[in-house]
Design a protein around this motif. Structure first.
Motif: not given
Length: 597
Positions: A96-106
């Motif tokens: 959830a944290a990385v998705r907010r910054a770079s999208g679901p793939g990241a």
């Protein structure tokens, strides 16, 4: 659906055959047993239900296991399943944290890296406090990222402070290693005016102090005679435990009650060495490359850019924690490195996504190729340390890594479908080594205080090895168990033995409280010889079990309390050998009562 698949796969990895480890770390399992029987023991994290002494950590992680044991009964599954579920939750929150910054793939890549890091597969299947600590720190990171966003409530930052505070109640000062990174991310990239950002940061710090400090205040104000001794301290003080044995002493090696500076690998290479390398090193260089590239690629963006704020947070977490682990001179174990896994996963997820978006730039393509090459070469080196285990994997990783490296140099010129195949080859080559090691780790039972990653190297009963030792617990034979349980209800402690690991083995086997003389290392001055003699004379202790001699010993002409107690018992009571273990019945007439106490 992809996230669901990742979480299901993580759950299978962390829950599969979990009961094979038995009580895992018997030291903490015995404390859970105590907490499930006695509310005071639960509150303070006592090693036994009669509240002689606590474990040498604050009890937040024990509280979770205590509640599980009270709900589902005390057994290995009720102790270990919460750890596995914390691992699944940590992967979900990191996504959830990385998705907010770079999208679901990241986010998926970051979560997969965390799930497949060998030390994560070890510690989320084990009952040390590290599982809860990692989950709380990832939650705090997510809340800090949300606080940096436009229009975000300050309550996100306060929530981050609360999570860090409870992280402190899990493993004390280690929880504070992320604070510089979180503060830097919010102060440098938050949307509020600078004055408000400073005030918000101070408010969050206050929330951390309150959420951790209430317990320290409670323990210090509680009458000492009505609570257990604070294990790991020399003065029965949780403040001393915080600043000494679990604090500055970990950095300097000067730990009151510790065993001195036993480290010989201090320096930047420690994380890649034989002690820690297989736990955490696999993707560490790749994370550094991806984070560095991410800062370069976002250098022209606005101050409040969400992706760059995330890079500041995770890079700061990784650098500060890695430096501390590399250069600390006190007690440090390889499994501590699980605290690096979320930052490595996030760094790779965010940085590789930025590089992939700019793959037509030869500099980005070169950075991606370099990260893959370094990662696969390092994997080959780490796998070579276990050359008799899956020898073909080393060759497969090398071939796949070299192929992916070459193709990434020209990936910007390839058709989109072909480019995706190259990306899949690169990811597979980089994750094959740690994934295989994680599966091997999950397939092996783990017990004692120092579990290790990778394929099993020895056999032995899951509850410990016969006879016990400094870092494992005894697995007593039936005759000794029957002796300890006979009339156990008539005594406060069925037995006493030097060292918490020794006590844990006998307590778990008998179900009766066993006094851990001297705490974990046998070096805590609890009980004193005078207190022990008073307990014996009052009929509170039935047996004294002679476990293995710990590294307490003597220093010059000084004698530790636990050594003095052992000498006092051996000089005055008749020796009884049961299944090869020496036991003294403290209710029978002493063999030599001259000389007093």
């Amino acid at each position: 659906m992809a996230l669901g698949g990742l979480l299901v796969a993580t759950g299978v990895l962390y829950l599969w055959n979990l009961g094979a480890s038995g009580w895992a770390n018997a030291y903490y399992s015995a404390a859970v047993q105590a907490g499930s029987q006695n509310w005071t023991a639960m509150l303070f994290g006592s090693s036994d239900a009669a509240n002689a002494i606590t474990v040498d950590k604050p009890p937040a992680a024990l509280w979770v296991m205590d509640l599980s044991a009270r709900l589902f009964g005390f057994n290995p599954w009720s102790v270990l399943v919460p750890q596995a579920l914390m691992g699944v939750a940590a992967v979900a929150v990191l996504y959830a944290a990385v998705r907010r910054a770079s999208g679901p793939g990241a986010g998926l890549l970051a979560g997969a890296v965390l799930a497949l890091t060998p030390v994560a597969a070890l510690m989320f299947r084990f009952n040390n406090p590290d599982a809860l600590l990692v989950l709380l720190l990832v939650i705090a990171a997510y809340c800090t990222q949300r606080a940096c966003e436009k229009g975000a409530s300050r309550w996100w930052l306060i929530a981050a402070g609360v999570a860090i505070g409870f992280g402190f109640l899990t493993k004390m000062l280690q929880a504070l290693l992320v604070l510089p990174a979180f503060a830097a991310a919010y102060l440098l990239a938050g949307h509020r005016p600078v004055g408000r950002r400073i005030l918000d940061a101070l408010t969050a710090a206050g929330a951390a102090v309150v959420s951790a400090g209430w317990y320290l205040l409670l323990v210090e104000l509680w009458p000492k005679e009505s609570r257990p001794y604070i294990g790991g301290s020399q003065t029965n003080s949780i403040t001393e435990l915080t600043l000494g044995y679990n604090g500055i002493g970990r950095l300097t090696g000067n730990e009151p009650g510790g065993l001195g500076n036993l480290n010989h690998d201090v320096g930047w290479g420690r994380l890649f060495g034989f002690g820690m390398g297989a736990d955490i090193a696999w993707l560490l260089p790749a994370a550094v490359i991806c984070l560095a590239a991410g800062f370069v690629l976002t250098r022209g963006r606005p101050r409040t850019d969400r992706t760059r704020a995330s890079l500041i947070l995770w890079a700061g977490w990784l650098v500060v924690t890695a430096l501390v682990f590399s250069y600390m001179n006190g007690i440090v174990h390889p499994y501590y490195t699980v605290a690096l896994a979320p930052a490595i996963g996030a760094g790779i997820g965010i940085g590789s996504n930025l590089l992939w978006q700019n793959r037509r730039d030869v500099r980005s393509a070169t950075a991606m190729a370099g990260a893959v090459l370094v990662t696969t070469v390092l994997a080959a080196v780490l796998l070579a340390r276990h050359s008799d285990w899956m020898p073909w994997l080393r060759a497969a990783v090398a071939v796949g890594g070299v192929g992916a490296t070459v193709l990434l140099l020209v990936v910007g010129r390839l058709h989109r479908r072909a480019a995706r195949l190259v990306a899949a080859l690169a990811v597979t080559s980089c994750l094959a080594g740690p994934a295989a090691f994680s599966v091997a780790t999950a397939a092996s039972p783990h017990s004692g205080a120092l579990p290790s990653v990778g394929p099993s190297r020895h056999g032995g009963p899951p509850g410990g090895f016969p006879g016990g030792g400094l870092l494992s617990s005894p697995n007593p034979h039936p005759d000794l168990i029957r002796l300890l349980t006979t009339d156990a209800g008539q005594f406060t402690w069925a037995a006493a033995v030097v060292g918490s690991n020794n006590a844990a083995g006998y307590q778990l086997a008998s179900g009766a409280p066993v006094m851990a003389v001297g705490g974990f290392n046998g070096t805590d001055p609890s009980p004193t010889l005078e207190q022990f003699v008073a307990d014996v004379q009052a009929g509170r202790i039935h047996y004294f079990v002679v476990g293995p001699r710990l590294m307490m010993g003597r220093s010059g002409t000084e004698t530790t309390e636990s050594a003095a107690i052992r000498d006092w018992v051996e000089a005055r009571y008749l020796e009884l050998t049961v299944d090869g273990t020496v036991v003294y019945d403290l209710t029978q007439g002493a063999g030599n009562l001259t000389g007093g106490a």
